[in-house]
Design a protein around this motif. Structure first.
Motif, short mmCIF file in Angstrom:
data_model
loop_
_atom_site.label_atom_id
_atom_site.label_comp_id
_atom_site.label_asym_id
_atom_site.label_seq_id
_atom_site.Cartn_x
_atom_site.Cartn_y
_atom_site.Cartn_z
N ARG A 59 0.82 -1.21 0.00
CA ARG A 59 0.00 0.00 0.00
C ARG A 59 0.86 1.26 0.00
NH1 ARG A 59 -3.20 -3.84 1.35
NH2 ARG A 59 -5.37 -3.85 1.88
N LYS A 60 1.97 1.21 -0.74
CA LYS A 60 2.88 2.35 -0.86
C LYS A 60 2.93 2.78 -2.31
CE LYS A 60 5.40 1.62 3.27
NZ LYS A 60 6.58 1.93 4.00
N HIS A 61 3.08 4.08 -2.51
CA HIS A 61 3.09 4.65 -3.85
C HIS A 61 4.49 4.60 -4.45
CE1 HIS A 61 2.01 7.27 -7.16
NE2 HIS A 61 3.07 8.00 -6.87
N GLY A 62 4.58 4.22 -5.70
CA GLY A 62 5.84 4.26 -6.45
C GLY A 62 6.63 2.98 -6.34
N PRO A 63 7.68 2.89 -7.15
CA PRO A 63 8.54 1.69 -7.14
C PRO A 63 9.44 1.69 -5.91
CG PRO A 63 9.47 3.33 -8.60
CD PRO A 63 8.14 3.88 -8.13
N THR A 64 9.97 0.52 -5.60
CA THR A 64 10.92 0.38 -4.49
C THR A 64 12.06 -0.51 -4.95
OG1 THR A 64 11.10 -0.07 -2.13
CG2 THR A 64 9.73 -1.59 -3.42
N ASN A 65 13.15 -0.50 -4.21
CA ASN A 65 14.34 -1.25 -4.64
C ASN A 65 14.14 -2.76 -4.60
OD1 ASN A 65 14.55 -1.51 -1.80
ND2 ASN A 65 16.16 0.03 -1.68
N VAL A 66 13.65 -3.29 -3.49
CA VAL A 66 13.47 -4.75 -3.39
C VAL A 66 12.22 -5.07 -2.57
CG1 VAL A 66 15.02 -4.98 -1.37
CG2 VAL A 66 14.57 -6.96 -2.81
N LEU A 67 11.48 -6.02 -3.06
CA LEU A 67 10.32 -6.55 -2.34
C LEU A 67 10.59 -8.02 -2.04
CD1 LEU A 67 7.52 -5.02 -4.57
CD2 LEU A 67 7.95 -4.43 -2.17
N SER A 68 10.24 -8.45 -0.84
CA SER A 68 10.42 -9.84 -0.44
C SER A 68 9.06 -10.47 -0.20
CB SER A 68 11.24 -9.91 0.86
OG SER A 68 12.50 -9.32 0.67
N PHE A 69 8.88 -11.64 -0.79
CA PHE A 69 7.63 -12.37 -0.64
C PHE A 69 7.93 -13.75 -0.05
CE2 PHE A 69 6.89 -9.33 -4.04
CZ PHE A 69 5.69 -8.76 -3.66
N PRO A 70 7.88 -13.87 1.28
CA PRO A 70 8.16 -15.17 1.91
C PRO A 70 7.08 -16.20 1.57
CG PRO A 70 7.61 -13.52 3.57
CD PRO A 70 7.56 -12.84 2.25
N PHE A 71 7.51 -17.44 1.45
CA PHE A 71 6.57 -18.52 1.19
C PHE A 71 6.29 -19.25 2.48
CE2 PHE A 71 5.74 -23.03 0.29
CZ PHE A 71 4.60 -22.91 -0.46
N GLU A 72 5.03 -19.47 2.77
CA GLU A 72 4.63 -20.26 3.94
C GLU A 72 3.93 -21.51 3.44
OE1 GLU A 72 2.75 -18.43 7.29
OE2 GLU A 72 3.68 -16.49 6.81
N LEU A 116 17.43 -11.55 3.78
CA LEU A 116 17.28 -11.45 5.25
C LEU A 116 15.83 -11.22 5.63
CD1 LEU A 116 20.52 -9.56 6.35
CD2 LEU A 116 19.98 -12.00 6.52
N HIS A 117 15.09 -10.46 4.82
CA HIS A 117 13.65 -10.33 5.07
C HIS A 117 12.97 -11.70 4.96
CE1 HIS A 117 12.91 -6.14 5.77
NE2 HIS A 117 13.48 -5.76 4.63
N LEU A 118 13.33 -12.47 3.93
CA LEU A 118 12.75 -13.81 3.78
C LEU A 118 13.09 -14.71 4.96
CD1 LEU A 118 13.38 -14.55 -0.01
CD2 LEU A 118 11.25 -13.80 1.08
N ARG A 119 14.24 -14.46 5.58
CA ARG A 119 14.67 -15.25 6.74
C ARG A 119 14.03 -14.76 8.04
NH1 ARG A 119 21.00 -16.58 6.73
NH2 ARG A 119 20.23 -17.66 8.57
N GLY A 120 13.25 -13.69 7.98
CA GLY A 120 12.54 -13.21 9.17
C GLY A 120 13.10 -11.96 9.80
N TYR A 121 14.17 -11.41 9.26
CA TYR A 121 14.73 -10.17 9.80
C TYR A 121 13.90 -9.00 9.31
CZ TYR A 121 18.85 -12.85 11.13
OH TYR A 121 19.70 -13.77 11.69
N ASP A 122 13.88 -7.92 10.10
CA ASP A 122 13.15 -6.73 9.69
C ASP A 122 13.81 -5.49 10.28
OD1 ASP A 122 11.16 -5.21 8.43
OD2 ASP A 122 9.69 -6.76 8.85
N HIS A 123 13.31 -4.33 9.92
CA HIS A 123 13.87 -3.07 10.41
C HIS A 123 12.76 -2.10 10.78
CE1 HIS A 123 13.14 -1.83 6.20
NE2 HIS A 123 13.81 -2.93 5.86
#
Length: 151
Positions: A59-72, A116-123
């Motif tokens: 829900r953010k406007h514009g492109p971003t550098n990297v998106l992570s989509f974890p699989f469950e 690292l986002h896929l591994r569960g890390y966040d900021h």
């Protein structure tokens, strides 16, 4: 660990990292995961696709550098799939120039950051960001790249 990497180039390929580089960066970021095999997708896109995905999923406007989509995996099943990364080539190029860093180093950083986002890390808070950044710095140094947070 055996990494099964699927790479899709959905942006003009000139100047983009080779699959072998993406494989090396991803494998290094996945060390210590504790899995025998990992499946990961990396899709390199242009501005329009990145902006669309960023709007739809964050829900953010514009492109971003990297998106992570974890699989469950569904409950009670196991899967080698970790997830997918979507990296926007024009944003990575623009950020590298703006930050006065080698484009290749910024590509490596985006792969490591996304994994690292896929591994569960966040900021989301300062403490978590510090943990994640220290891990990124260590992995990137192992790959021969400078600390991405020094200006």
């Amino acid at each position: 660990m055996n990494l099964q990497l699927r790479v899709q180039y959905a942006a003009a390929r000139a100047g983009l990292p080779a699959r072998s580089s993406l494989q090396r960066w991803a494998s290094t970021a996945l060390r210590g995961l504790g899995r025998e095999r990992v499946a990961l997708g990396v899709r390199i896109v242009g501005v329009a696709e990145s902006a669309d995905l960023n709007r739809r999923f964050r829900r953010k406007h514009g492109p971003t550098n990297v998106l992570s989509f974890p699989f469950e995996a569904p409950s009670g099943t196991r899967s080698e799939v970790l997830g997918d990364l979507v990296i926007c080539a024009p944003v990575v190029r623009r950020e590298a120039r703006a930050q006065r860093k080698p484009e290749r180093a910024h590509w490596a950083h985006m792969v490591v950051h996304g994994i690292l986002h896929l591994r569960g890390y966040d900021h989301l808070n300062r403490r978590d960001a510090t943990v994640m950044e220290k891990k990124e710095i260590r992995i990137l140094e192992e790959l021969g790249f400078a600390n991405p947070y020094l200006s």
